[in-house]
Design a protein around this motif. Structure first.
Motif, PDB file in Angstrom:
ATOM      1  N   ARG A 403      -4.854  -0.318 -14.578  1.00  0.00           N
ATOM      2  CA  ARG A 403      -4.259  -0.660 -13.184  1.00  0.00           C
ATOM      3  C   ARG A 403      -2.759  -0.196 -13.315  1.00  0.00           C
ATOM      4  O   ARG A 403      -1.958  -0.166 -14.315  1.00  0.00           O
ATOM      5  N   SER A 404      -2.729   0.812 -12.338  1.00  0.00           N
ATOM      6  CA  SER A 404      -1.293   1.424 -12.032  1.00  0.00           C
ATOM      7  C   SER A 404      -0.368   0.665 -11.394  1.00  0.00           C
ATOM      8  O   SER A 404      -1.087   0.531  -9.975  1.00  0.00           O
ATOM      9  N   THR A 405       0.542   0.178 -11.440  1.00  0.00           N
ATOM     10  CA  THR A 405       1.448  -0.959 -10.510  1.00  0.00           C
ATOM     11  C   THR A 405       2.691  -0.961 -11.032  1.00  0.00           C
ATOM     12  O   THR A 405       3.301  -0.560 -12.022  1.00  0.00           O
ATOM     13  N   ASP A 406       3.628  -1.579  -9.956  1.00  0.00           N
ATOM     14  CA  ASP A 406       5.092  -1.530 -10.246  1.00  0.00           C
ATOM     15  C   ASP A 406       5.599  -3.209 -10.536  1.00  0.00           C
ATOM     16  O   ASP A 406       6.665  -3.459 -10.616  1.00  0.00           O
ATOM     17  N   MET A 407       4.496  -4.100 -10.700  1.00  0.00           N
ATOM     18  CA  MET A 407       4.702  -5.393 -10.733  1.00  0.00           C
ATOM     19  C   MET A 407       4.265  -5.940 -12.259  1.00  0.00           C
ATOM     20  O   MET A 407       3.249  -5.745 -12.842  1.00  0.00           O
ATOM     21  N   LEU A 408       5.269  -6.548 -12.769  1.00  0.00           N
ATOM     22  CA  LEU A 408       4.997  -6.976 -14.335  1.00  0.00           C
ATOM     23  C   LEU A 408       4.006  -8.287 -14.001  1.00  0.00           C
ATOM     24  O   LEU A 408       3.385  -8.620 -15.033  1.00  0.00           O
ATOM     25  N   ALA A 409       3.949  -9.188 -12.808  1.00  0.00           N
ATOM     26  CA  ALA A 409       3.135 -10.157 -12.562  1.00  0.00           C
ATOM     27  C   ALA A 409       1.765  -9.724 -13.192  1.00  0.00           C
ATOM     28  O   ALA A 409       0.936 -11.052 -13.324  1.00  0.00           O
ATOM     29  N   SER A 421       4.258   2.053 -12.232  1.00  0.00           N
ATOM     30  CA  SER A 421       4.243   2.955 -11.302  1.00  0.00           C
ATOM     31  C   SER A 421       5.678   2.850 -10.466  1.00  0.00           C
ATOM     32  O   SER A 421       6.428   2.051 -10.815  1.00  0.00           O
ATOM     33  N   ALA A 422       5.900   3.931  -9.866  1.00  0.00           N
ATOM     34  CA  ALA A 422       7.238   4.038  -9.166  1.00  0.00           C
ATOM     35  C   ALA A 422       6.885   3.076  -7.742  1.00  0.00           C
ATOM     36  O   ALA A 422       5.934   3.189  -7.213  1.00  0.00           O
ATOM     37  N   ALA A 423       7.906   2.301  -7.361  1.00  0.00           N
ATOM     38  CA  ALA A 423       8.170   1.402  -6.059  1.00  0.00           C
ATOM     39  C   ALA A 423       8.232   2.422  -5.002  1.00  0.00           C
ATOM     40  O   ALA A 423       8.680   3.616  -5.298  1.00  0.00           O
ATOM     41  N   TRP A 424       8.065   1.992  -3.845  1.00  0.00           N
ATOM     42  CA  TRP A 424       8.181   2.859  -2.537  1.00  0.00           C
ATOM     43  C   TRP A 424       9.341   3.692  -2.579  1.00  0.00           C
ATOM     44  O   TRP A 424       9.613   4.808  -2.178  1.00  0.00           O
ATOM     45  N   VAL A 425      10.667   3.051  -2.874  1.00  0.00           N
ATOM     46  CA  VAL A 425      11.903   3.605  -2.745  1.00  0.00           C
ATOM     47  C   VAL A 425      12.125   4.513  -3.798  1.00  0.00           C
ATOM     48  O   VAL A 425      13.332   5.273  -3.854  1.00  0.00           O
ATOM     49  N   GLU A 426      11.207   4.715  -4.867  1.00  0.00           N
ATOM     50  CA  GLU A 426      11.302   5.650  -6.046  1.00  0.00           C
ATOM     51  C   GLU A 426      10.508   6.902  -5.653  1.00  0.00           C
ATOM     52  O   GLU A 426      10.151   7.798  -6.660  1.00  0.00           O
TER      53      GLU A 426
END
Length: 538
Positions: A403-409, A421-426
């Motif tokens: 899973r590629s994600t920006d969420m630690l949850a 992963s990079a968030a949208w603003v990145e």
């Protein structure tokens, strides 16, 4: 303080924004007055980007392998080793991909190239993808959305079907401004919505397609369709009109829709006698509605002209970029199918080691393949609320779930490997709005921790699996150039998607790229990208 011109990325409209950044990830968001998609307008979701950017709380900022933190070198090696073992033992089709609708085109391109050209699989789950893409491909010969936002301003009448536009406030504002300037607005919905219109046809749920198919038959029976355009530009199947007749006469349509025959006839007559009509409808509505809208515009010749076009509204932020790069289950790449000549051409261009032979599985069919043990690995990339239930089941069915994600949850949710992963603003790259307008997404802030772009992860894994010659990307511009070259490769005009002008774009020119729309005015000469140059009724 810095000013960054970038993209909103909250829906398919593709609004441009000006991000005024400060220290500590503080940012002020406003609409970009120079961007043609929104001209400075911005809805609440776009303005809220600043709030989401301020904190790193809840972010996944380092890779996790089997629940334990790991560096990138070890993580990439683990992903490559496990995927290689599955591919070697189980062959093509044993690896599947899920992609969200908010990736950048560069991410989609690398993901598609890797899974189809080197894993030999076309299993790509995309629950956000609009059903309209199949209807457009069937009707036009290519998945081309023929409308542009300017058509709304040039129309004499806008037919707004359903309530899908309420998810796109900026687009709705443009429609309302056109009405104030004299464009007639007709609503065709099965519910009351807070939109002022000149005419509201409230129909029974699920009957809008029946009403529009009836308009198609009525125009034929009364001789009001564009006979010259039909003869020259549309291949009508034998027996089509007789096959359409049952259930689509005015009295049958009245029973199905709940409208009076007089109201139906008045609407039909107005539609067919208005030269410039734009029909706006949700791209994820039923296939029957998409077919009815497209067929009605084809029969009346209301396509390929300013202010006259079907306009399917896309929901995903960059669903169009995914379709252009081919990162979907039923397309190969660059609007090419799996025909032998297309496969041979793309295999040469990519230097593919194991090219997918045909369309892949998605949705429930892909889950069945996981249950049966035919698919052993899943790589999921990007946020996708529509896929949460699907992913919960899928990750428990395969031995390897990445899973590629920006969420630690998502830690502890059963994923074998989590990649930050990079968030949208990145994010940094390009995306395509719903009217074929390509714009630059520029990052507001540097990547935090060990977060990386999705294309970077895919590239590093491909290199670790021995394919460095085909995956040599160092920056998004490298991928964009290759994507542009592929759309032009072997394309002698048979496909409208052709980004040839940007194949040699320099890094500085890519950095400064301003919004541009490919395709000029599609079908403006009444010719379509089909073998005989004629469209088909969807």
């Amino acid at each position: 303080m810095a000013i960054v011109r970038s993209q909103c990325g909250q829906c398919g409209v593709g609004c441009g924004i000006r991000a005024i950044t400060d220290t500590d990830r503080r940012v002020n968001i406003e609409g970009d007055r120079l961007h043609p998609a929104n001209g400075g307008l911005l809805c609440d979701r776009g303005q809220a980007l600043g709030d989401a950017a301020m904190t790193l709380e809840g972010r996944l900022l380092q890779p996790l392998v089997d629940g334990r933190p790991a560096g990138w070198d070890r993580t990439i090696a683990q992903v490559a080793r496990r995927l290689t073992a599955i591919l070697t033992r189980h062959g093509p089709g044993s690896i599947a991909l899920h992609v969200g609708g908010g990736l950048l085109t560069e991410d989609y391109y690398v993901a598609n190239k890797l899974i189809k050209g080197f894993f030999g699989s076309a299993h790509i789950h995309t629950p956000w993808r609009e059903r309209t893409s199949a209807a457009q491909r069937a009707a036009f010969g290519e998945d081309v959305m023929p409308a542009a936002y300017e058509d709304i301003d040039r129309a004499a009448m806008i037919l707004l079907v359903g309530d899908g536009i309420t998810a796109h406030p900026v687009l709705l504002t443009r429609v309302q401004a056109a009405r104030e300037a004299g464009v007639r607005l007709v609503l065709l919905t099965d519910k009351n919505i807070a939109i002022e219109a000149d005419l509201h046809l409230k129909v029974e749920p699920g009957s809008a397609a029946r009403l529009l198919a009836g308009a198609l038959l009525h125009g034929h029976d009364t001789g009001q369709h564009d006979a010259d355009f039909l003869t020259r530009s549309v291949a009508v199947p034998a027996g089509f009109w007789n096959g359409l007749r049952p259930g689509h006469d005015i009295w049958s349509v009245a029973r199905a829709t709940g409208l009076t025959p007089a109201a139906i006839r008045a609407f039909y007559d107005e539609w067919i006698t208005t030269d410039r009509v734009v029909t706006l409808f949700a791209g994820d509505d039923t296939p029957e509605l998409a077919a009815a809208v497209i067929n009605l515009h084809l029969a009346s010749g209301r396509i390929g002209q300013p202010g006259a076009t079907p306009f399917a509204m896309a929901g995903a932020a960059n669903g169009m970029g995914a379709r252009e790069s081919g990162c979907v289950a039923d397309s190969l790449a660059a609007h090419s199918d799996f025909a032998p000549d297309a496969r041979a051409s793309i295999a040469r261009f990519w230097g593919a080691r194991l090219l997918a032979e045909g369309p892949g599985l998605e949705g429930e069919a892909l889950l069945r393949a996981m249950r049966d043990g035919r698919v052993k690995a899943l790589w999921s990339i990007g946020a996708d609320p529509a896929a949460e239930a699907w992913l919960r089941e899928a990750r428990g069915l395969v031995p390897l779930a990445i899973r590629s994600t920006d969420m630690l949850a998502e830690q502890g949710d059963g994923w074998s490997i989590l990649l930050p992963s990079a968030a949208w603003v990145e994010k940094d790259g390009t995306l395509t709005g719903m009217d074929r307008l390509i714009s630059r997404q520029r990052r507001f802030f540097p990547l935090p921790g060990e977060a990386r772009p999705d294309w970077w992860m895919l590239t590093k894994v491909a290199q670790a699996m021995g394919w460095s010659d085909a995956f040599h990307y160092e920056r998004p511009a490298d991928i964009y150039r290759e994507h542009a070259r592929l759309t032009a490769y072997g394309n002698d005009g048979a496909r409208l998607l052709n980004l040839r002008r940007h194949a040699p774009i320099s890094n500085p020119a890519y950095d400064e790229l301003t919004p541009w729309r490919w395709g000029e005015v599609p079908f403006d000469e009444g010719r379509f990208p089909t073998p005989d140059g004629r469209a088909r009724f969807a």
